[in-house]
Design a protein around this motif. Structure first.
Motif, short mmCIF file in Angstrom:
data_model
loop_
_atom_site.label_atom_id
_atom_site.label_comp_id
_atom_site.label_asym_id
_atom_site.label_seq_id
_atom_site.Cartn_x
_atom_site.Cartn_y
_atom_site.Cartn_z
N LEU A 178 0.83 -1.21 0.00
CA LEU A 178 0.00 0.00 0.00
C LEU A 178 0.86 1.25 0.00
CD1 LEU A 178 -2.93 1.22 0.35
CD2 LEU A 178 -2.43 1.23 2.80
N VAL A 179 1.87 1.26 0.86
CA VAL A 179 2.73 2.45 0.99
C VAL A 179 3.64 2.60 -0.21
CG1 VAL A 179 4.60 3.49 2.34
CG2 VAL A 179 2.65 2.41 3.51
N ARG A 180 4.19 1.50 -0.68
CA ARG A 180 5.24 1.57 -1.69
C ARG A 180 4.71 1.70 -3.11
NH1 ARG A 180 10.64 -0.12 -1.78
NH2 ARG A 180 10.56 0.42 0.43
N TYR A 181 3.57 1.08 -3.41
CA TYR A 181 3.20 0.94 -4.81
C TYR A 181 1.83 1.51 -5.18
CZ TYR A 181 7.16 -2.26 -4.91
OH TYR A 181 8.42 -2.80 -4.81
N THR A 182 1.13 2.15 -4.29
CA THR A 182 -0.19 2.69 -4.63
C THR A 182 -0.19 4.22 -4.62
OG1 THR A 182 -1.05 2.76 -2.36
CG2 THR A 182 -1.23 0.67 -3.54
N THR A 183 -1.16 4.76 -5.34
CA THR A 183 -1.33 6.21 -5.34
C THR A 183 -1.65 6.72 -3.94
OG1 THR A 183 -2.13 6.15 -7.62
CG2 THR A 183 -2.68 8.10 -6.32
N PHE A 184 -2.48 5.98 -3.22
CA PHE A 184 -2.82 6.38 -1.86
C PHE A 184 -1.58 6.48 -0.99
CE2 PHE A 184 -3.65 5.10 2.54
CZ PHE A 184 -4.50 6.12 2.93
N GLY A 185 -0.68 5.51 -1.12
CA GLY A 185 0.55 5.54 -0.33
C GLY A 185 1.38 6.78 -0.61
N ARG A 186 1.50 7.14 -1.87
CA ARG A 186 2.27 8.34 -2.23
C ARG A 186 1.56 9.60 -1.73
NH1 ARG A 186 3.09 5.03 -6.83
NH2 ARG A 186 1.29 5.89 -7.92
N GLN A 187 0.25 9.61 -1.79
CA GLN A 187 -0.50 10.76 -1.28
C GLN A 187 -0.35 10.88 0.23
OE1 GLN A 187 -4.45 9.92 -2.71
NE2 GLN A 187 -4.14 10.98 -4.67
N LEU A 188 -0.37 9.76 0.93
CA LEU A 188 -0.21 9.77 2.38
C LEU A 188 1.13 10.39 2.77
CD1 LEU A 188 -1.03 6.81 4.75
CD2 LEU A 188 1.15 7.98 4.96
N VAL A 189 2.18 9.96 2.12
CA VAL A 189 3.51 10.50 2.43
C VAL A 189 3.58 11.99 2.10
CG1 VAL A 189 5.95 10.40 1.78
CG2 VAL A 189 4.67 8.28 2.16
N ALA A 190 2.97 12.39 0.99
CA ALA A 190 2.98 13.80 0.60
C ALA A 190 2.23 14.65 1.61
CB ALA A 190 2.37 13.97 -0.79
N VAL A 191 1.08 14.17 2.06
CA VAL A 191 0.30 14.92 3.06
C VAL A 191 1.07 15.05 4.35
CG1 VAL A 191 -1.77 14.82 4.51
CG2 VAL A 191 -1.93 14.33 2.06
#
Length: 313
Positions: A178-191
């Motif tokens: 989820l964290v490494r390979y999904t759009t949600f994971g990238r959005q979470l880190v950005a937020v």
């Protein structure tokens, strides 16, 4: 501080938890009786599994520069709901327990993302009220579990590996992906890295925050189900007690910064294992549990200091 002088500190911050595990394992292999046995390995992994499951959700929340103090109470709520519906079958009972966890996460996420309350305050409210709600569901009583399928979940094995451990491994893989390979994971880190900039860039900040807290609530509920299955009883007064602190410890020691913007899933696993190893090592050498708590506190301080040093640089 020069770059050369900073290298040992950076290495320690990024890899210290793994080095500590290696040192502890070698020490126990040399000086702890019956450490290198399958029975002991299973015992340690089964004990750490619920904490790891909770810590995975906590890592996601901390990655958004938040914190979820309610996870222990959510575990208690799941444990209280589970026996109420076992008469309808194991899967419906577990499903309702997970729905309860999701609703708790939704409440936390709404308070943080929509109302704008600080995460520590928003989740503190459910920390206090959630356990009271769990006791209401359970009529303030411990309830024995007599469902064979649930008891098998807590004590059974597949190919010699306890089901509880397999669940923790599966969830770790899912959260890592989820964290490494999904759009949600990238959005979470950005937020977590910069909430204002993420909003200006068009990212769905509120949705990301609410989803993150819902995931944390569901994982806490799963941990509550696992803990209940292991204990063969539903005891909302004790299930999940201080798990929020254990989870935060695992996440921080594993290298996820409290300032957000980064989630180290494998580091969280290592942090949970390290805390379990410390406790087991001291107990096996006849030292009190209070000593383990003091050692863990010292490790937390060091981990936070190393993160602060990075921020200062």
């Amino acid at each position: 501080m020069t770059a050369l002088a900073a290298r040992p500190r950076v290495w320690l911050r990024d890899n210290g938890v793994y080095a500590a595990i290696v040192v502890l394992v070698v020490y126990n292999l040399l000086f702890t009786v019956n450490f290198a046995t399958v029975a002991n390995l299973n015992t340690q992994l089964v004990q750490v599994a619920p904490i790891l499951i909770v810590a995975l959700g906590m890592a996601l929340v901390i990655g958004t520069e938040g914190v979820d103090l309610s996870v222990g109470s959510v575990m208690a709520i799941a444990a209280a709901i589970l026996p109420l519906y076992l008469g309808y079958g194991l899967l419906p009972a577990i499903g309702l327990a997970l729905v309860a966890g999701a609703l708790c996460g939704l409440v936390n996420g709404t308070l943080v993302a929509v109302v704008g309350i600080q995460p520590i305050v928003a989740t503190l409210a459910l920390l206090v009220g959630g356990r009271g709600l769990a006791l209401v569901f359970a009529d303030g009583q411990l309830k024995d579990i007599r469902n064979d399928s649930l008891l098998e979940l807590g004590a059974g094995k597949a190919l010699g590996v306890p089901y509880v451990v397999l669940i923790a491994i599966l969830l770790t893989v899912l959260v890592f992906l989820l964290v490494r390979y999904t759009t949600f994971g990238r959005q979470l880190v950005a937020v977590g890295g910069n909430r204002s900039a993420s909003g200006l860039a068009g990212l769905p900040v509120r949705r990301v925050l609410m989803t993150t807290y819902v995931i944390s609530g569901v994982l806490a509920a799963i941990a509550g189900v696992v803990a209940t299955a292991r204990l063969t009883a539903s005891d909302p007064s004790s299930v999940g007690t201080l798990y929020e602190l254990a989870a935060i410890t695992a996440v921080v020691v594993g290298g996820t910064p409290l300032s957000g913007g980064k989630v180290r899933v494998l580091g969280t696993v290592a942090g949970a294992l390290l805390m379990q190893l410390i406790t087991a090592t001291l107990i096996k050498h006849n030292l009190p549990d209070s000593t383990a708590q003091i050692v863990q506190a010292a490790i937390i301080v060091v981990a936070v200091y190393l993160q602060r040093s990075k921020a200062a640089a």
